[in-house]
Design a protein around this motif. Structure first.
Motif, PDB file in Angstrom:
ATOM      1  N   ILE A   1       0.882  -1.223  -0.007  1.00  0.00           N
ATOM      2  CA  ILE A   1       0.228  -0.011   0.082  1.00  0.00           C
ATOM      3  C   ILE A   1       0.804   1.167  -0.038  1.00  0.00           C
ATOM      4  CG2 ILE A   1      -1.725   1.534   1.261  1.00  0.00           C
ATOM      5  CD1 ILE A   1      -2.972  -1.196   2.134  1.00  0.00           C
ATOM      6  N   ILE A   2       1.820   1.298   0.767  1.00  0.00           N
ATOM      7  CA  ILE A   2       2.857   2.423   0.854  1.00  0.00           C
ATOM      8  C   ILE A   2       3.354   2.555  -0.601  1.00  0.00           C
ATOM      9  CG2 ILE A   2       5.009   3.195   1.724  1.00  0.00           C
ATOM     10  CD1 ILE A   2       3.954   1.960   4.674  1.00  0.00           C
ATOM     11  N   LEU A   3       4.074   1.478  -0.885  1.00  0.00           N
ATOM     12  CA  LEU A   3       4.568   1.748  -2.299  1.00  0.00           C
ATOM     13  C   LEU A   3       3.523   2.134  -3.280  1.00  0.00           C
ATOM     14  CD1 LEU A   3       6.927  -1.277  -2.296  1.00  0.00           C
ATOM     15  CD2 LEU A   3       7.321   1.171  -1.650  1.00  0.00           C
ATOM     16  N   SER A   4       2.341   1.637  -3.318  1.00  0.00           N
ATOM     17  CA  SER A   4       1.591   2.193  -4.313  1.00  0.00           C
ATOM     18  C   SER A   4       1.030   3.716  -4.090  1.00  0.00           C
ATOM     19  CB  SER A   4       0.285   1.437  -4.293  1.00  0.00           C
ATOM     20  OG  SER A   4      -0.815   1.713  -5.164  1.00  0.00           O
ATOM     21  N   LEU A   5       0.895   4.234  -2.864  1.00  0.00           N
ATOM     22  CA  LEU A   5       0.521   5.648  -2.583  1.00  0.00           C
ATOM     23  C   LEU A   5       1.712   6.534  -2.887  1.00  0.00           C
ATOM     24  CD1 LEU A   5      -1.563   5.216   0.741  1.00  0.00           C
ATOM     25  CD2 LEU A   5      -2.449   5.405  -1.607  1.00  0.00           C
ATOM     26  N   ARG A   6       2.757   5.754  -2.925  1.00  0.00           N
ATOM     27  CA  ARG A   6       4.086   6.686  -3.072  1.00  0.00           C
ATOM     28  C   ARG A   6       4.022   7.292  -4.436  1.00  0.00           C
ATOM     29  NH1 ARG A   6      10.150   4.360  -2.794  1.00  0.00           N
ATOM     30  NH2 ARG A   6       9.313   2.538  -3.981  1.00  0.00           N
ATOM     31  N   LYS A   7       3.463   6.512  -5.582  1.00  0.00           N
ATOM     32  CA  LYS A   7       3.446   6.795  -6.795  1.00  0.00           C
ATOM     33  C   LYS A   7       1.940   8.120  -6.877  1.00  0.00           C
ATOM     34  CE  LYS A   7       4.232   2.415  -8.498  1.00  0.00           C
ATOM     35  NZ  LYS A   7       3.211   1.178  -8.526  1.00  0.00           N
ATOM     36  N   LYS A   8       0.953   7.727  -6.309  1.00  0.00           N
ATOM     37  CA  LYS A   8      -0.185   8.407  -6.344  1.00  0.00           C
ATOM     38  C   LYS A   8      -1.248   8.293  -5.208  1.00  0.00           C
ATOM     39  CE  LYS A   8      -3.726   8.906 -10.046  1.00  0.00           C
ATOM     40  NZ  LYS A   8      -4.742   8.073  -9.199  1.00  0.00           N
TER      41      LYS A   8
ATOM     42  N   TYR B   1      -6.774   8.092   0.352  1.00  0.00           N
ATOM     43  CA  TYR B   1      -5.574   7.935   1.182  1.00  0.00           C
ATOM     44  C   TYR B   1      -4.306   8.450   0.463  1.00  0.00           C
ATOM     45  CZ  TYR B   1      -8.350   5.301   4.655  1.00  0.00           C
ATOM     46  OH  TYR B   1      -9.167   5.100   5.576  1.00  0.00           O
ATOM     47  N   TYR B   2      -3.490   9.080   1.223  1.00  0.00           N
ATOM     48  CA  TYR B   2      -2.164   9.585   0.869  1.00  0.00           C
ATOM     49  C   TYR B   2      -1.083   9.250   1.693  1.00  0.00           C
ATOM     50  CZ  TYR B   2      -3.489  13.730   3.392  1.00  0.00           C
ATOM     51  OH  TYR B   2      -3.876  14.910   4.195  1.00  0.00           O
ATOM     52  N   LEU B   3       0.048   9.361   1.212  1.00  0.00           N
ATOM     53  CA  LEU B   3       1.251   9.044   2.187  1.00  0.00           C
ATOM     54  C   LEU B   3       1.671  10.188   2.965  1.00  0.00           C
ATOM     55  CD1 LEU B   3       4.318   7.241   0.601  1.00  0.00           C
ATOM     56  CD2 LEU B   3       2.630   6.526   2.507  1.00  0.00           C
ATOM     57  N   ASN B   4       1.707  10.091   4.381  1.00  0.00           N
ATOM     58  CA  ASN B   4       2.576  11.378   4.847  1.00  0.00           C
ATOM     59  C   ASN B   4       3.945  11.049   4.565  1.00  0.00           C
ATOM     60  OD1 ASN B   4       3.726  12.851   6.806  1.00  0.00           O
ATOM     61  ND2 ASN B   4       3.204  11.776   8.505  1.00  0.00           N
ATOM     62  N   LYS B   5       4.694  11.843   3.526  1.00  0.00           N
ATOM     63  CA  LYS B   5       5.727  11.291   2.824  1.00  0.00           C
ATOM     64  C   LYS B   5       6.840  12.008   3.879  1.00  0.00           C
ATOM     65  CE  LYS B   5       4.031  11.644  -1.943  1.00  0.00           C
ATOM     66  NZ  LYS B   5       4.354  11.745  -3.122  1.00  0.00           N
ATOM     67  N   ASP B   6       6.677  12.839   4.575  1.00  0.00           N
ATOM     68  CA  ASP B   6       7.829  13.268   5.602  1.00  0.00           C
ATOM     69  C   ASP B   6       8.577  12.359   6.034  1.00  0.00           C
ATOM     70  OD1 ASP B   6       6.857  15.829   5.652  1.00  0.00           O
ATOM     71  OD2 ASP B   6       6.478  16.058   7.716  1.00  0.00           O
ATOM     72  N   THR B   7       8.133  11.332   6.587  1.00  0.00           N
ATOM     73  CA  THR B   7       9.030  10.310   7.390  1.00  0.00           C
ATOM     74  C   THR B   7       9.308   9.148   6.401  1.00  0.00           C
ATOM     75  OG1 THR B   7       7.798  10.903   9.364  1.00  0.00           O
ATOM     76  CG2 THR B   7       9.185   8.922   9.584  1.00  0.00           C
ATOM     77  N   ILE B   8       8.295   8.573   5.888  1.00  0.00           N
ATOM     78  CA  ILE B   8       8.259   7.350   5.210  1.00  0.00           C
ATOM     79  C   ILE B   8       9.209   7.364   4.023  1.00  0.00           C
ATOM     80  CG2 ILE B   8       7.237   5.580   3.828  1.00  0.00           C
ATOM     81  CD1 ILE B   8       6.635   5.609   6.637  1.00  0.00           C
ATOM     82  N   LEU B   9       9.351   8.381   3.095  1.00  0.00           N
ATOM     83  CA  LEU B   9      10.107   8.046   2.137  1.00  0.00           C
ATOM     84  C   LEU B   9      11.422   8.221   2.283  1.00  0.00           C
ATOM     85  CD1 LEU B   9       8.317  10.321  -0.560  1.00  0.00           C
ATOM     86  CD2 LEU B   9       8.164   7.948  -0.308  1.00  0.00           C
ATOM     87  N   LYS B  10      11.898   9.006   3.304  1.00  0.00           N
ATOM     88  CA  LYS B  10      13.209   8.900   3.888  1.00  0.00           C
ATOM     89  C   LYS B  10      13.825   7.483   4.546  1.00  0.00           C
ATOM     90  CE  LYS B  10      13.433  13.752   5.203  1.00  0.00           C
ATOM     91  NZ  LYS B  10      13.026  14.720   6.184  1.00  0.00           N
ATOM     92  N   ILE B  11      12.778   6.896   5.281  1.00  0.00           N
ATOM     93  CA  ILE B  11      12.917   5.626   5.772  1.00  0.00           C
ATOM     94  C   ILE B  11      13.114   4.519   4.631  1.00  0.00           C
ATOM     95  CG2 ILE B  11      12.219   3.881   7.288  1.00  0.00           C
ATOM     96  CD1 ILE B  11      10.859   5.704   9.011  1.00  0.00           C
ATOM     97  N   LEU B  12      12.300   4.632   3.998  1.00  0.00           N
ATOM     98  CA  LEU B  12      12.484   3.796   2.638  1.00  0.00           C
ATOM     99  C   LEU B  12      13.743   3.780   1.834  1.00  0.00           C
ATOM    100  CD1 LEU B  12       8.962   3.435   1.162  1.00  0.00           C
ATOM    101  CD2 LEU B  12      10.118   2.134   2.981  1.00  0.00           C
ATOM    102  N   LYS B  13      14.186   5.153   1.796  1.00  0.00           N
ATOM    103  CA  LYS B  13      15.489   5.347   1.062  1.00  0.00           C
ATOM    104  C   LYS B  13      16.481   4.679   1.912  1.00  0.00           C
ATOM    105  CE  LYS B  13      16.395   8.786  -1.644  1.00  0.00           C
ATOM    106  NZ  LYS B  13      16.236  10.153  -2.185  1.00  0.00           N
ATOM    107  N   LEU B  14      16.715   4.911   3.290  1.00  0.00           N
ATOM    108  CA  LEU B  14      17.798   4.328   3.972  1.00  0.00           C
ATOM    109  C   LEU B  14      17.881   2.716   3.994  1.00  0.00           C
ATOM    110  CD1 LEU B  14      17.471   6.504   7.263  1.00  0.00           C
ATOM    111  CD2 LEU B  14      19.438   6.528   5.749  1.00  0.00           C
ATOM    112  N   ILE B  15      16.464   2.215   3.965  1.00  0.00           N
ATOM    113  CA  ILE B  15      16.514   0.828   3.752  1.00  0.00           C
ATOM    114  C   ILE B  15      17.123   0.261   2.528  1.00  0.00           C
ATOM    115  CG2 ILE B  15      15.227  -1.306   4.063  1.00  0.00           C
ATOM    116  CD1 ILE B  15      15.017   0.143   6.549  1.00  0.00           C
ATOM    117  N   ASP B  16      16.673   0.900   1.475  1.00  0.00           N
ATOM    118  CA  ASP B  16      17.352   0.775   0.050  1.00  0.00           C
ATOM    119  C   ASP B  16      18.671   0.836   0.110  1.00  0.00           C
ATOM    120  OD1 ASP B  16      14.755   0.264  -1.068  1.00  0.00           O
ATOM    121  OD2 ASP B  16      14.609   2.269  -1.581  1.00  0.00           O
ATOM    122  N   ASN B  17      19.249   1.665   0.707  1.00  0.00           N
ATOM    123  CA  ASN B  17      20.586   1.815   0.635  1.00  0.00           C
ATOM    124  C   ASN B  17      21.232   0.626   1.691  1.00  0.00           C
ATOM    125  OD1 ASN B  17      20.707   4.265  -0.600  1.00  0.00           O
ATOM    126  ND2 ASN B  17      20.772   5.450   1.136  1.00  0.00           N
TER     127      ASN B  17
END
Lengths: 101, 101
Positions: free
Chosen positions: B21-28, B70-86
């Motif tokens: 869901i998070i990844l889907s909402l990340r797009k739109k 529904y939409y992402l609260n991008k503040d936190t999540i996107l940063k965390i996902l990027k850290l995990i990706d790394n």
DNA sequence: TAATCATATGAAGTATATTTCATATGTATT
DNA sequence: AATACATATGAAATATACTTCATATGATTA
């Protein structure tokens, strides 16, 4: 990207004991015996928890004689914890988060 | 310091559907019906999942008629996902992480 | 206002992760 | 080489989270 790598990583963090271990190791590296005393938790629980934390490279080990000293892979974890702290401080006022499902 | 706020937060992320869901909402941003179609998942599963994501302010809602978007609260999540990706890119080469316990 | 659409919710059933306990392994000490 | 210490591991028991299904709620439309 690597979508499924998220799952085991967060599963590790979604656990009180493992989080306690992380927070304890954040202060100072420790061997298993020290962790059991510090957290007042049975040895095998600590070992099981460490084993999965090590899997995901959240912690690392070095062996010194018969002891094994575990230490945080600070790279990732500390940054994540800081992000969550900010998030919680801003968004988690209510007790809503207690009863996740 | 707010130690236990980590737990529910990560419990949310330690779940395949919620991560999808998070990844889907990340797009739109999407309403519930759109999510069920997009992810091919039963409606009540989506609603349950959204409910706990909303608890932790990982997502937010706005109501438009009978739909809820529904939409992402991008503040936190996107940063965390990027850290995990790394992290995953650097540390998760093996299949070890598959069999967490 | 009855019907329909969109979403939410409770509770029982099921799946998954954690705990416990007994024991194994590996290193040092005698 | 026998013993003790430090840690790991397997498997059954238990706890926890997720799924399913039936139904409730709330908003719109005919």
């Amino acid at each position: 990207m690597i979508k499924n790598s998220y799952y085991p990583f967060f599963t590790n963090l979604a656990n009180k004991l493992k989080m306690d271990i992380i927070l304890s190791l954040r202060k100072k590296e420790k061997n298993v015996t020290e962790l059991t005393k510090d957290l007042v938790v049975e040895q095998s629980k600590i070992s099981h928890a460490l084993s999965s934390l090590k899997c995901c490279n959240i912690v690392k080990v070095k062996q010194l004689g018969k002891q094994r000293t575990y230490y945080l892979n600070k790279d990732t974890i500390l940054k994540i914890l800081k992000l969550i702290d900010n998030h919680a401080h801003t968004y988690c006022k209510s007790e809503c988060c207690e009863k996740i499902r």
